[in-house]
Design an enzyme around this catalytic site. Structure first.
Site, PDB file in Angstrom:
ATOM      1  N   SER A 184       0.850  -1.186   0.000  1.00  0.00           N
ATOM      2  CA  SER A 184       0.000   0.000   0.000  1.00  0.00           C
ATOM      3  C   SER A 184       0.883   1.232   0.000  1.00  0.00           C
ATOM      4  O   SER A 184       2.022   1.204   0.489  1.00  0.00           O
ATOM      5  CB  SER A 184      -0.891   0.012   1.251  1.00  0.00           C
ATOM      6  OG  SER A 184      -1.543   1.261   1.405  1.00  0.00           O
ATOM      7  N   TYR A 192      -1.627   0.712  10.586  1.00  0.00           N
ATOM      8  CA  TYR A 192      -1.652   0.162   9.233  1.00  0.00           C
ATOM      9  C   TYR A 192      -0.405   0.559   8.458  1.00  0.00           C
ATOM     10  O   TYR A 192       0.196  -0.270   7.762  1.00  0.00           O
ATOM     11  CB  TYR A 192      -2.904   0.646   8.505  1.00  0.00           C
ATOM     12  CG  TYR A 192      -3.061   0.075   7.114  1.00  0.00           C
ATOM     13  CD1 TYR A 192      -3.127  -1.301   6.897  1.00  0.00           C
ATOM     14  CD2 TYR A 192      -3.168   0.913   6.005  1.00  0.00           C
ATOM     15  CE1 TYR A 192      -3.274  -1.824   5.622  1.00  0.00           C
ATOM     16  CE2 TYR A 192      -3.328   0.397   4.729  1.00  0.00           C
ATOM     17  CZ  TYR A 192      -3.375  -0.963   4.545  1.00  0.00           C
ATOM     18  OH  TYR A 192      -3.529  -1.476   3.274  1.00  0.00           O
TER      19      TYR A 192
END
Length: 246
Positions: free
Chosen positions: A131, A144
């Site tokens: 990501s 995250y």
């Protein structure tokens, strides 16, 4: 493309399901792996693949996946993972952090470790779906961002460690992708809050956009390694810079 077998983790929805479809269209025999057996069974039936239930955080399940997949695997897509919560560090839910780390980092590493001997023998490839959260922190994203940065570190270390081996290590780093479950899971099923993530954004990416990139990487000649591709919608110039209409 004959006798090419791909394993896709997190194949029950989103990028994983789209990637399974794309790889099947490219001629791969696809093994769909995820926790939700009903979903991957339906997907496998649709694309002529196989379904193997697997929770990547369960060592026994990972071992079973590798054993049942067999010796013909030439491609592994590490897609299982996800985000939970958007709290500042001062209010961090550490159980959620552990869950994210377990799936995105430990799980991806465990699956890779299980398949690596076969992939080396078959001169195969591993593609990690990370990501743009790995690029740096943002408010509420420490858990995250940290997990995806750690997963990226695994990718980089493996590429160095295996430079003398006939296996390729690639990374796809998506930006804003609107799927049916990512933000909904992040916000504990709060649909309104999940929808707000994409409010006013002209054409965020969809799962098929990332699957297109994965399909392209997977079909490069054996001497070509795609180290990392960052993929964003045009409206997102950086993790912190998104154009939204009123």
């Amino acid at each position: 493309m004959r006798n090419q077998t791909a394993v896709v983790t997190g194949a029950s929805s989103g990028i994983g399901a789209a990637s399974a479809r794309r790889l099947a269209a490219e001629g791969f025999s696809v093994i769909c792996a995820a926790r939700r057996e009903d979903r991957i069974s339906a997907l496998a039936a649709e694309i002529g693949g196989r379904a193997i239930a697997c929770d990547v955080t369960n060592p026994a399940a990972v071992a079973r996946l590798a054993q049942e997949a067999g010796e013909d695997v030439t491609l592994l897509i590490n897609n299982a993972g996800g985000a939970i919560g958007l709290e500042p560090v001062a209010e961090a839910d550490l159980d959620a952090w552990q869950t994210m780390y377990a799936a995105n980092v430990i799980g991806a590493t465990a699956v890779t470790k299980a398949f690596l001997p076969t992939l080396i023998t078959n001169e195969g490839q591993v593609i990690f779906v990370t990501s743009t959260a790995a690029d740096g922190g943002y408010e509420g994203g420490a858990g995250y961002c940290g997990a995806k940065a750690a997963e990226r570190a695994v990718v980089g270390s493996m590429r160095l460690e295996l430079v003398d081996q006939p296996v390729r290590i690639a990374e796809v780093s998506p930006g804003m992708v609107r799927t049916e479950e990512f933000s909904l899971t992040r916000f504990g099923g709060d649909q309104a809050r999940a929808d707000q993530v994409y409010a006013g954004v002209d054409h965020p990416l969809v799962a098929e956009d990332i699957a297109d990139v994965i399909g392209w990487i997977a079909t490069r000649p054996p001497h070509v390694n795609i180290d990392r591709i960052t993929v964003r919608p045009r409206a997102q110039a950086a993790q912190h810079k998104v154009h939204r209409t009123a």
